[in-house]
Design a protein around this motif. Sequence first.
Motif: not given
Length: 109
Positions: A31-41, A52-55, A86-94, A106-109
């Motif tokens: 819930s906390c992570y999802e409230n922060e929002g996911f990256a775009k890349k 896959r970096e930058g995708q 794939i399964g992704a950790y917070p370090e990869e998508i938050i 650049d442009g992850i948010q």
Amino acid sequence: MTWEDMKIKYPEYRENMSEEREKEFVNDCFSCYENEGFAKKFWSPFEDYKDREGQGFEVIERCTTENQDLSILPMWNIKFEDGTIIGAYPEEIIPREMGDNGCILDGIQ
């Protein structure tokens, strides 16, 4: 639920929690992570999926104990534009976690 609330609700270390309490903790983390929002890349501090970096990606669902060990959650199944999931950790998508782990994309948010 905020991260400050989490510190109060869960003062003990995760490895000292009962299984039921750890499941509650993981759900609150989701819930906390999802409230922060996911990256775009996508980005990863790990060696897997460096190609896959930058995708861009789409979050499909939360991973569960049906397909992952409780000790590695929270993580999410994500789908890349080519259909790979794939399964992704917070370090990869938050974004905050990515930045805390060295991401300079650049442009992850």
